[in-house]
Design an enzyme around this catalytic site. Structure first.
Site, PDB file in Angstrom:
ATOM      1  N   ASP A  57       0.860  -1.189   0.000  1.00 27.43           N
ATOM      2  CA  ASP A  57       0.000   0.000   0.000  1.00 27.43           C
ATOM      3  C   ASP A  57       0.894   1.237   0.000  1.00 27.43           C
ATOM      4  OD1 ASP A  57      -2.277   1.535   0.117  1.00 27.43           O
ATOM      5  OD2 ASP A  57      -2.758   1.089   2.202  1.00 27.43           O
ATOM      6  N   GLU A  91       2.424   4.869  -4.266  1.00 23.28           N
ATOM      7  CA  GLU A  91       2.373   5.771  -5.434  1.00 23.28           C
ATOM      8  C   GLU A  91       3.726   6.446  -5.745  1.00 23.28           C
ATOM      9  OE1 GLU A  91      -1.276   4.534  -4.156  1.00 23.28           O
ATOM     10  OE2 GLU A  91       0.044   5.797  -2.930  1.00 23.28           O
ATOM     11  N   ASP A 138      -9.264   3.655  -2.208  1.00 21.41           N
ATOM     12  CA  ASP A 138     -10.153   4.106  -1.137  1.00 21.41           C
ATOM     13  C   ASP A 138     -11.451   4.692  -1.684  1.00 21.41           C
ATOM     14  OD1 ASP A 138      -8.056   3.315   0.395  1.00 21.41           O
ATOM     15  OD2 ASP A 138      -7.371   5.328   0.908  1.00 21.41           O
TER      16      ASP A 138
END
Length: 840
Positions: free
Chosen positions: A431, A434, A509
């Site tokens: 997670d 990015e 999300d």
């Protein structure tokens, strides 16, 4: 996740939400843009058409008869030919004829004709019949402004555009009434995103164009911030480009859209075969802790007999959010807990973020610092930024970031997973990759941060979009090295084209509302078109709490998500299948049971996706490209070629319109036959999942099990629907090891032929050395009339007449057949050899 419970409301509308507009390069020299003008006649070396001028260097190279590479640089010669996405630079052996004339040149393959006009330089691609498939806009073509470039293509009103990875909006990027979209490729942490948010977490600069049943694709292999305008600024113009790097795109011919995906994934790689357990149901939240709560969760699943295979731990299992650690107050004995969960049929997956804190004495920091493994400022200082460890209750610290563009760093980081595997962790969840950085205006690293870039240093401007892909690569390769005989399971939030080789993707999300439910379908279909077949979204949404009805409807859709996981954020109440009362619990349980009944079909289709690149979860146009009506449908889908699903996506719905493509279709639940190429209206209730089987289709099923470990020995059910002639294949293996790569699998062909007198179902002798545990085989089909006899012939033996029984007798008998209410069931042992059933 980016936000904590305390700042959730401030993040509901993240900065930059909405569709940013980036105008296509104008003609001439307006606004600093210059179109690529005249270039001298090219040279042909037998492989590449090469142009040189003061403007730069252009190369056009057929890689196969259907794949053409176009590359341009403003330099006198090309630099390093390097790609994080493309792994197969020679996907075919093209047969090319070159014809160089004074004002244009053509390259001709058995599939395509590429025409390049010199003044101004413009490129077009046509099929063998001369139909133009793709052409540069005459006024703009390739345009340049400093380090930036844009390519402008003509766009007809009847062309549909799909793909571009994880994007919001309509599946067809032409939009409503050709209103179009423009998109940015720049991986971003976007919590609570909605239908106006772009960019998101994953960048895939690949799109497919469909016109009158004929498809082609374009892949821009450029990792810089890139832009795609699909008729937004001008309805008949498609433009794409990037802020830096060379222009490097691949034209990929079809004409079938599935062929385009197969060829695109031949370039960029395909999904590895996942472990079977990863295709089961998964339960997660931010966060399940302490150990007693995890054990209670597992016990509740088993006591309520709600099937599940995966339990997930979010960031609170770690000590101060430090990767590769455990909070031993919350989880005093992880190895014992995981062993006990495995005995109950659960696999445990842990989150692992790529931002170790800069704390001396913390082993990953110390070893990474010694190994020169972290990204740096231009002056050589290690970059540090705030992420979760900066919010730890004890010893908060800034984080450092591994340079995953460096091979040695990928190997080092991959080796660190040993401590998790050694205690029994079954899969890894990457997670925040990015990469997300807190308290930064751009939400990520400064653009000047330096990466190794496989030995040719560059900045975050070039490497940002591949950070997630490279982190999941490091994870995947590390798990494979540590457990070479076991399949690796990795889930990532961020990735780039080619990332399907390393990890499944979930869509981040999302908000718990009905719009997000509907958006999830088109997003996952778009990812599948873009080469990512192993995808899913958080069931019920991540941000905020869904209503009971919304969660149930989402769960019903997610039966067909390749990756099926319920997840929620930290401030919500409990969100498990039983959390909304007994009425919804029963319906939710039945939906999950359906998933497990269909696992033989799901595993079979995922194996084919890994082998061909064609996604299991797919839009209707992929199988019916010639039907204009199907080109716009995004609220129903196919799972494999034979199962059509029309989920209920609107609150309070009591009916559902369903478009059925050409051919016969059979209601999955009742066997009712419908003619195709029409729209029907059917009533729905809260427990309805409208499903239809294509005429001649095969659906492979099993009885309900509580986890995939219980599958061996259970009967194989084969539902096939009437057709004059049809066939399918079924793939099976042990579900977890790498032995299938060495031939230890079983693939069989199921072929039916029907006439007015009889139906014959023939099962081929198996391919491969694997054989499942002993089990029964149950064939099921809908009949217009009751048969008079059913015979079975095994190999070259004489046919045997099977006894007719009623359904109660058939359940207890080793062999026989029964027919009632139009459903015929034939039962025998699964002999794993050539067998022929004749129904008269």
């Amino acid at each position: 996740m980016l936000f904590s419970a305390s700042n959730l409301s401030a993040q509901d509308n993240p900065p930059g939400a909405g569709l940013p507009r980036h105008s296509p390069a104008p003609s001439g020299t307006t606004a600093g843009w210059t179109t690529l003008g005249a270039m001298p006649a090219p040279a042909w070396d037998g492989r590449t058409l090469l142009f040189h001028s003061t403007q730069g260097t252009l190369a056009i190279t057929p890689l196969s008869d259907e794949i053409i590479r176009v590359r341009f640089t403003t330099q006198p010669a090309f630099g390093r030919d390097h790609s994080w996405a493309v792994i197969n630079h020679d996907p075919g052996k093209p047969s090319v004829n070159a014809d160089i004339k004074s004002d244009f040149a053509t390259l001709t393959t058995p599939a395509l004709t590429i025409t390049v006009r010199y003044s101004p330089l413009r490129i077009s691609f046509a099929d063998v019949a001369g139909k133009i498939l793709d052409a540069d806009d005459p006024a703009r073509g390739i345009s340049l402004a400093g380090n930036e470039f844009r390519v402008a293509k003509k766009l007809d009103d009847d062309e549909h555009v799909y793909g571009l990875g994880e994007k919001i909006g309509s599946l067809d990027k032409r939009g409503w009434q050709l209103g179009g979209y423009n998109f940015v490729m720049w991986n971003s942490d976007t919590p609570a995103y909605d239908s106006s948010t772009d960019p998101l977490y994953v960048s895939v600069p690949f799109f497919m164009v469909l016109q009158k049943g004929c498809a082609h694709g374009i892949f821009l292999d450029n990792t810089w911030r890139s832009f795609f305008d699909i008729g937004r600024e001008q309805p008949n113009l498609l433009t794409f480009g990037a802020d830096g790097g060379d222009l490097n795109y691949y034209f990929i011919a079809g004409p079938d859209p599935k062929q385009v995906i197969e060829r695109y994934t031949a370039l960029t790689g395909r999904m590895p075969l996942p472990p079977l357990w990863s295709l089961g149901y998964h339960q997660c939240r931010w966060s399940y802790y302490p150990e007693s709560r995890v054990r209670l969760l597992a016990d509740t699943f088993r006591q309520k007999q709600v099937p599940a295979d995966g339990l997930w731990l979010d960031i609170h299992y770690m000590d101060g959010y430090k990767p590769f650690t455990w909070d031993h107050q919350r989880f005093p004995n992880p190895k014992k807990m995981i062993s006990d969960l495995r005995a109950q049929g659960f696999h445990l997956v842990t989150i692992l973020d790529g931002h170790p804190p800069a704390i001396k004495g913390y082993a990953p920091y110390d070893s990474g610092l010694a190994g020169n493994d972290f990204v740096k400022w231009p002056d050589g200082r290690v970059y540090e930024g705030p992420v979760w460890p900066s919010r730890a209750d004890k010893d908060p610290a800034l984080s450092v970031f591994p340079d995953f563009s460096r091979p040695a760093t990928r190997a080092w980081w991959g080796s660190l997973y040993k401590s998790l595997l050694d205690v029994g962790v079954a899969g890894i969840w990457n997670d925040m990759d990015e990469p997300s950085v807190f308290d930064m205006p751009n939400g990520t690293m400064p653009p000047s941060i330096v990466f190794n870039n496989d030995g040719q240093p560059s900045t975050s401007l070039e490497l940002h979009n591949v950070y997630g892909q490279l982190m999941s690569r490091s994870t995947f390769e590390g798990l494979r090295r540590l457990r070479p005989e076991e399949r690796a399971f990795v889930l990532t939030r961020s990735s780039f084209a080619g990332g399907q080789r390393y990890a499944a993707v979930w869509t981040g999300d999302a908000t718990a509302d009905w719009s997000s439910l509907r958006q999830s379908v088109s997003m996952l279909l778009g990812l599948g078109i873009s080469g990512f077949p192993f995808v899913g979204g958080d069931i019920g949404g991540f941000v905020r709490m869904p209503s009971a009805e919304l969660c149930t409807r989402w769960l019903q859709v997610a039966v067909f998500y390749p990756f099926m996981r319920m997840h929620t954020e930290i401030s919500t109440p409990d969100k498990e299948p039983w959390s909304f009362g007994w009425k919804y619990e029963a319906i939710n349980k039945r939906a999950i049971e359906l998933r497990y009944e269909l696992l033989p079909c799901i595993y079979n289709e995922m194996e084919q996706a890994g082998r061909t690149g064609v996604p299991a979860l797919r839009p209707l146009f992929l199988d019916f490209p010639e039907k204009e009506y199907a080109a716009k449908i995004e609220d129903e889908f196919l799972f494999g070629p034979d199962l059509l699903v029309a989920p209920v996506l609107w609150e309070g719905a009591d009916s559902r319109n369903v478009y059925l493509p050409p051919g016969d279709w059979f209601d999955y639940w009742t066997g009712k036959r419908y003619g195709g190429d029409t729209t029907i209206s059917i009533p729905v209730t809260l427990d309805s999942i409208p499903m239809f089987v294509r005429g001649g289709g095969f659906i492979f099923r099993q009885p309900v099990v509580q986890n995939t470990g219980q599958m061996p020995g259970n009967p194989l059910h084969v539902l096939f629907t009437p057709a004059a002639d049809s066939q399918s294949s079924l793939y099976e293996d042990d579900g977890h090891s790498m032995k299938y790569e060495r031939g230890d699998f079983m693939r069989r062909t199921f072929h039916q032929t029907s006439s007015a007198q009889s139906t014959v179902l023939e099962i081929s002798a198996p391919e491969g050395s694997y054989r499942p545990a002993k089990r029964d085989l149950i064939l099921e089909t809908w009949m217009d009339h009751e048969p008079s006899a059913v015979t079975e012939q095994i190999g070259n033996d004489n046919p045997l007449t099977l006894p007719r029984l009623n359904y109660d007798q058939l359940a207890a008998a080793p062999t026989g057949w029964a027919c009632a209410d139009g459903l015929l069931s034939v039962k025998d042992h699964d002999h794993f050899e050539h067998v022929r059933f004749t129904i008269q």
